[in-house]
Design an enzyme around this catalytic site. Structure first.
Site, PDB file in Angstrom:
ATOM      1  N   TRP A  70       0.851  -1.025   0.030  1.00  0.00           N
ATOM      2  CA  TRP A  70       0.038  -0.011  -0.015  1.00  0.00           C
ATOM      3  C   TRP A  70       0.635   1.198   0.128  1.00  0.00           C
ATOM      4  O   TRP A  70       0.301   2.295  -0.798  1.00  0.00           O
ATOM      5  CB  TRP A  70      -1.066   0.059   0.964  1.00  0.00           C
ATOM      6  CG  TRP A  70      -2.053  -1.001   0.930  1.00  0.00           C
ATOM      7  CD1 TRP A  70      -2.327  -2.087   1.697  1.00  0.00           C
ATOM      8  CD2 TRP A  70      -2.906  -1.006  -0.162  1.00  0.00           C
ATOM      9  NE1 TRP A  70      -3.314  -2.817   0.953  1.00  0.00           N
ATOM     10  CE2 TRP A  70      -3.834  -2.265   0.010  1.00  0.00           C
ATOM     11  CE3 TRP A  70      -3.249  -0.188  -1.139  1.00  0.00           C
ATOM     12  CZ2 TRP A  70      -4.833  -2.464  -0.925  1.00  0.00           C
ATOM     13  CZ3 TRP A  70      -4.278  -0.479  -2.218  1.00  0.00           C
ATOM     14  CH2 TRP A  70      -4.970  -1.673  -1.957  1.00  0.00           C
TER      15      TRP A  70
ATOM     16  N   ASP B 250      -1.144   7.050   6.994  1.00  0.00           N
ATOM     17  CA  ASP B 250      -2.341   6.051   6.399  1.00  0.00           C
ATOM     18  C   ASP B 250      -2.393   4.974   7.401  1.00  0.00           C
ATOM     19  O   ASP B 250      -1.770   4.273   7.687  1.00  0.00           O
ATOM     20  CB  ASP B 250      -2.083   5.542   4.986  1.00  0.00           C
ATOM     21  CG  ASP B 250      -2.946   4.265   4.457  1.00  0.00           C
ATOM     22  OD1 ASP B 250      -4.007   4.199   5.428  1.00  0.00           O
ATOM     23  OD2 ASP B 250      -2.932   3.674   3.560  1.00  0.00           O
TER      24      ASP B 250
ATOM     25  N   LYS C   1     -11.957  -1.573   7.978  1.00  0.00           N
ATOM     26  CA  LYS C   1     -11.130  -2.582   8.939  1.00  0.00           C
ATOM     27  C   LYS C   1     -11.660  -2.387  10.146  1.00  0.00           C
ATOM     28  O   LYS C   1     -12.295  -3.599  10.859  1.00  0.00           O
ATOM     29  CB  LYS C   1      -9.684  -2.165   9.059  1.00  0.00           C
ATOM     30  CG  LYS C   1      -8.703  -3.040   7.783  1.00  0.00           C
ATOM     31  CD  LYS C   1      -9.198  -2.519   6.329  1.00  0.00           C
ATOM     32  CE  LYS C   1      -8.010  -3.073   5.692  1.00  0.00           C
ATOM     33  NZ  LYS C   1      -8.203  -2.770   4.343  1.00  0.00           N
TER      34      LYS C   1
HETATM   35  C1  LIG Z   1      -3.127   0.430   4.483  1.00  0.00           C
HETATM   36  C2  LIG Z   1      -4.249   0.626   3.218  1.00  0.00           C
HETATM   37  N1  LIG Z   1      -4.030   1.664   2.731  1.00  0.00           N
HETATM   38  C3  LIG Z   1      -5.124   1.759   1.666  1.00  0.00           C
HETATM   39  C4  LIG Z   1      -5.693   0.796   1.008  1.00  0.00           C
HETATM   40  C5  LIG Z   1      -6.548   1.010  -0.015  1.00  0.00           C
HETATM   41  O1  LIG Z   1      -7.897   1.423   0.511  1.00  0.00           O
HETATM   42  P1  LIG Z   1      -9.337   1.618  -0.369  1.00  0.00           P
HETATM   43  O2  LIG Z   1      -9.818   0.276  -1.037  1.00  0.00           O
HETATM   44  O3  LIG Z   1     -10.274   2.040   0.852  1.00  0.00           O
HETATM   45  O4  LIG Z   1      -8.868   2.572  -1.507  1.00  0.00           O
HETATM   46  C6  LIG Z   1      -5.765  -0.304   1.748  1.00  0.00           C
HETATM   47  C7  LIG Z   1      -6.672  -1.104   1.292  1.00  0.00           C
HETATM   48  O5  LIG Z   1      -7.070  -2.276   2.047  1.00  0.00           O
HETATM   49  C8  LIG Z   1      -4.963  -0.439   2.934  1.00  0.00           C
HETATM   50  O6  LIG Z   1      -5.122  -1.655   3.591  1.00  0.00           O
END
Ligand SMILES: Cc1ncc(COP(=O)(O)O)c(C=O)c1O
Length: 363
Positions: free
Chosen positions: A105, A175, A199
């Site tokens: 990510w 994040d 989550k």
């Molecule tokens: C740490 C993290 N950041 C970003 C994301 C992307 O999230 P989204 O699907 O809400 O765009 C995820 C997806 O699981 C994630 O675990």
């Protein structure tokens, strides 16, 4: 054995507390307080304004958010934040934005930032396959950087920072999608935090942004309305139709945290206990279970490991399913097995899964 929510170890959307699901079940038909289904409630109603205010107040209380921080409820998931952040805080500044590349990510975020300016990877463990995290003291950052961006818990690889950054003289953006609300966090160390809901916070559809006033004041204001933090702040997160349902459930989750869990200290202790149970079970059988993360960087939210072959992994997943455990497949980019221990997963289900891990490794 039939599957149930208590044994859903999925990485996201994750399990929600049973008591919240029961409230939602009733609300889908008719909210007790309005007589109308939550799915048909107007985002301009007094009821929704109250939900938003309550969600915000509860989050402030659970997370101990200082007064000089704003809370926004946005759409577009955490992925949209990968773009909104550099648009607002990097574009046109002539500065560099620093990024830690610690997993799947966090690697995505700088790929969006390059559309807006100079994105520099300050640290990366890509070559070693994302198995460890840096110490804060080891980073060398441009002191004039627009910000440092990092991911506090790498959901795919199962790596988690055990401390918050300190003495880094640049604005910090984090994040926290997969570990916000899992344990106490010192919000005042950060300039902007974001986390999607799916989550620990609720169902997908809403993304929480917690941002410091002084930092928000630096955000560009000449952006398309939906991509502009100032729009959402002045509209109290109701510029267009927000995801009423997700915000409603997020509010129920915050009520559950306050009512049944008692706050982040107890939540953190429980999560720590759950993670120890699983890691202890796996560590007993190093021949059978090969853990992905370097031990000091192991995540308490996502435990990742491999078996000796993909055939053994397929068998493991099949046996898990017939014992009632689900959501254990590793992310498609990494394979293997992943156990996600989000807040709604209880101690009993974790103990049962630990027993299952032991039984699978014992001839
Ligand atoms: C740490 C993290 N950041 C970003 C994301 C992307 O999230 P989204 O699907 O809400 O765009 C995820 C997806 O699981 C994630 O675990």
């Amino acid at each position: 054995m039939t599957l149930n929510n208590q044994r859903n170890f999925s990485a996201g959307p994750g399990a929600l507390p049973d008591s919240v699901l029961r409230q939602v079940q009733e609300a889908i038909l008719a909210l007790p307080e309005t007589g109308i289904s939550v799915l048909g409630m107007s985002h301009r109603s007094d009821w929704f304004e109250q939900q938003l205010n309550e969600a915000e107040n509860n989050l402030r209380s659970v997370l101990d958010i200082p007064k000089n921080y704003q809370i926004l409820f946005l759409q577009g998931g955490s992925s949209l934040q990968f773009s909104m952040i550099p648009m607002a805080f990097l574009r046109g500044t002539g500065k560099t934005a620093e990024y830690l590349e610690t997993g799947y990510w966090s690697s995505k975020a700088p790929k969006e930032a390059v559309h807006e300016g100079n994105a520099h990877i300050a640290w990366s463990d890509k070559v070693a396959g994302f198995r460890s995290l840096p110490d804060w003291g080891q980073l060398q950052l441009d002191p004039k950087a627009a910000y440092l961006h990092y991911v506090s818990n790498e959901t795919v690889e199962g790596l988690e920072f055990k401390s918050e950054p300190k003495d880094l003289s640049v604005p910090i953006i984090c994040d926290m999608s997969s570990n916000l609300l899992a344990r106490p966090v010192d919000i005042s160390r950060f300039d902007l935090i974001y986390a999607h809901a799916q989550k620990n916070l609720g169902p997908a559809g809403v993304t929480l942004v917690i941002v410091k006033d002084e930092f928000l004041a630096c955000a560009r204001n000449d952006l398309p309305s939906m991509l502009n933090y100032h729009t959402h702040l002045s509209a109290h997160s109701v510029y267009n139709t927000p995801c009423v349902f997700s915000i409603y459930v997020l509010n129920l989750v915050t009520q559950w945290m306050l009512r049944e869990v008692g706050g982040l200290i107890s939540m953190g202790e429980l999560n720590n206990k759950k993670a120890n149970l699983i890691y202890q079970a796996l560590d007993q059988f190093p021949e059978h279970y090969q853990l992905h993360a370097h031990p000091p960087n192991r995540s308490e939210m996502n435990v990742t490991f491999r078996l000796k072959s993909s055939l053994l992994e397929a068998d493991f997943l099949k046996n898990a399913r017939s014992s009632g455990f689900t959501g254990l497949e590793g992310h498609r980019s990494l394979g293997g097995i992943r156990i996600s221990l989000y807040n709604a997963i209880g101690l009993q289900a974790t103990q049962e899964l630990a027993q299952f891990l032991i039984s699978q490794a014992t001839p």
